[in-house]
Design a protein around this motif. Structure first.
Motif, short mmCIF file in Angstrom:
data_model
loop_
_atom_site.label_atom_id
_atom_site.label_comp_id
_atom_site.label_asym_id
_atom_site.label_seq_id
_atom_site.Cartn_x
_atom_site.Cartn_y
_atom_site.Cartn_z
N ASN A 1 0.94 -1.02 -0.02
CA ASN A 1 -0.15 0.05 -0.17
C ASN A 1 1.01 1.04 -0.02
OD1 ASN A 1 -2.25 -1.81 0.32
ND2 ASN A 1 -2.50 -1.25 2.65
N PHE A 2 0.39 2.18 -0.78
CA PHE A 2 1.26 3.54 -0.78
C PHE A 2 0.31 4.51 -1.05
CE2 PHE A 2 6.13 5.19 -1.39
CZ PHE A 2 5.55 6.41 -0.77
N GLY A 3 -0.34 5.10 -0.26
CA GLY A 3 -0.98 6.44 -0.83
C GLY A 3 -0.69 7.50 0.09
N SER A 4 -0.72 8.92 -0.86
CA SER A 4 -0.42 9.89 -0.13
C SER A 4 -1.77 10.90 -0.56
CB SER A 4 0.85 10.62 -1.00
OG SER A 4 0.87 10.78 -2.18
N TYR A 5 -1.80 12.12 0.19
CA TYR A 5 -2.95 13.07 -0.11
C TYR A 5 -2.50 14.15 -0.67
CZ TYR A 5 -6.99 15.90 -0.07
OH TYR A 5 -7.90 16.74 -0.46
N GLU B 1 -3.38 8.88 -11.23
CA GLU B 1 -3.81 9.37 -10.00
C GLU B 1 -3.93 8.29 -8.95
OE1 GLU B 1 -7.53 10.90 -7.46
OE2 GLU B 1 -7.44 12.20 -9.30
N GLN B 2 -4.20 7.14 -9.39
CA GLN B 2 -4.60 5.90 -8.61
C GLN B 2 -4.55 4.87 -9.67
OE1 GLN B 2 -7.48 6.73 -5.50
NE2 GLN B 2 -8.84 5.16 -6.56
N LYS C 1 -4.97 8.90 1.35
CA LYS C 1 -3.90 8.72 2.38
C LYS C 1 -4.03 7.19 2.64
CE LYS C 1 -0.22 9.64 4.90
NZ LYS C 1 0.96 10.27 4.28
N GLN C 2 -2.80 6.20 2.53
CA GLN C 2 -2.89 4.88 3.14
C GLN C 2 -1.76 4.66 3.97
OE1 GLN C 2 -3.80 1.73 0.06
NE2 GLN C 2 -2.98 3.34 -1.47
N PHE D 1 6.63 -1.08 7.99
CA PHE D 1 5.80 -0.04 7.93
C PHE D 1 6.75 1.25 7.71
CE2 PHE D 1 3.47 -2.75 10.72
CZ PHE D 1 2.01 -2.54 10.43
N GLU D 2 6.02 2.26 6.96
CA GLU D 2 6.83 3.53 6.78
C GLU D 2 7.93 3.39 5.52
OE1 GLU D 2 5.51 6.57 7.30
OE2 GLU D 2 3.94 5.33 8.49
N TYR D 3 7.75 2.28 4.73
CA TYR D 3 8.64 2.20 3.66
C TYR D 3 8.64 3.45 2.88
CZ TYR D 3 5.59 0.91 -0.10
OH TYR D 3 4.52 0.94 -0.95
N PRO D 4 9.52 3.96 1.89
CA PRO D 4 10.58 3.15 1.73
C PRO D 4 11.91 3.37 2.87
CG PRO D 4 10.62 5.15 0.53
CD PRO D 4 9.07 4.96 1.35
#
Length: 325
Positions: free
Chosen positions: A151-155, A209-210, A232-233, A249-252
């Motif tokens: 999962n990788f989502g940013s807003y 975008e997605q 956000k994910q 978590f919090e990769y990369p």
């Protein structure tokens, strides 16, 4: 080991982190090149860098420069890579290293012809936590690899002029954040996925975008990737084996992983390295490669990831202006 002279081409966020990484080890960049000369001067003053080029291309003809770090927008990378590699400079280039597989193939060929090292600044290939997990995986501690979920989502605000949504700056989720997710997959998978299915939602500007992506390789290891620039994910990677599963978590720029063992459900938390030192690890691995030590830059994985991204975009029919000729 020889102390190599580095030049930064670009003065943005990553260039600042690069200068700070050198400072943390009592070193500094040799020189700075930037399209806007005033920004280069200000950057040099901030970090005590002695040399600023009047013209950005002057960095390529400076015989003192050993390694160039390129951190300009990705659609400019190939033009700078051509000049740097032809000038006999080693190059560490910010992700995504090029727009597509054709450009990367050209850059790899130039690096081989001029006997220099070319690498992508993909933090996943350099952070100690990934190396630790890969070592334990290769030793068979977790059993056979089965599944990976990313999962990788940013807003990002809907500003269609910024680089995230701008076609003219090679915007879009795949090249900006998908490159991390696919690099994570490639780090752990036994071979490059050869079966890929995907879906895409476009931003008004026509960039992705997605996206959702399903992948499988010849070993029948399977993976899913969910990307978004407007939702956000949690930045979470899950790697599932038959004897355990790993959550990172919090990769990369991860530094901790939780391993849950299948047989009795007990958990093990492991830590390695520090998120704050990400650029230091990249510098060390790049200099080791230039010195001729064992491969620590994994250009083969960079090539595999670029092949996947190019294939995915071809399936979508999505191109950038530089590709429309």
């Amino acid at each position: 080991m020889k102390e190599y002279k580095w030049a930064t081409l670009g003065c943005g966020v990553i260039a600042n982190q690069l200068a700070q990484a050198f400072a943390a080890n009592g070193r500094k960049l040799y020189s700075v090149a930037n399209r806007t000369h005033e920004k280069a001067v200000a950057f040099a003053e901030k970090y005590g860098i002695d040399k600023v080029y009047d013209q950005i291309d002057d960095v390529f003809s400076d015989d003192e420069v050993d390694i160039i770090y390129i951190s300009t927008p990705h659609n400019t990378h190939i033009s700078y890579l051509r000049k740097a590699l032809r000038a006999g400079k080693h190059v560490l280039c910010e992700k995504s290293i090029t727009l597509n597989a054709e450009e990367l193939e050209e850059a790899v060929r130039l690096a081989e012809e001029h006997h220099v090292v070319l690498a992508e600044a993909m933090t996943i290939f350099h952070m100690p936590i990934y190396k630790e997990l890969r070592s334990r995986m290769d030793a068979g501690e977790f059993g056979e690899l089965r599944l990976l979920q990313m999962n990788f989502g940013s807003y990002k605000e809907y500003d269609m002029k910024n680089r995230f949504f701008n076609r003219n700056l090679a915007g879009g989720a795949l090249l900006d954040i998908g490159v991390y997710a696919l690099s994570f997959l490639r780090w752990f998978m036994s071979s490059k996925p050869d079966q890929i299915l995907s879906q895409v939602k476009y931003a008004p500007t026509g960039v992705d975008e997605q996206a959702s992506i399903l992948l499988k390789n010849k070993e029948e290891e399977m993976a899913t990737v969910i990307l978004s620039l407007h939702a956000k994910q949690p930045k979470r990677g899950t790697i599932s084996f038959d004897k355990a599963y790993i959550e990172l978590f919090e990769y990369p720029r991860g530094e901790e992983a939780i391993i849950t063992y299948t047989e009795d459900g007990h958990k093990e938390v492991i830590s390695a390295g520090s998120t704050d030192r990400a650029l230091e690890y990249e510098i060390a691995d790049m200099e080791a490669a230039v010195a001729g030590e064992a491969d620590r830059i994994h250009l083969d994985y960079t090539i595999d990831v670029m092949d996947m991204m190019t294939s995915i975009r071809k399936d979508w029919g999505m191109t950038y202006p530089e590709e429309e000729h």
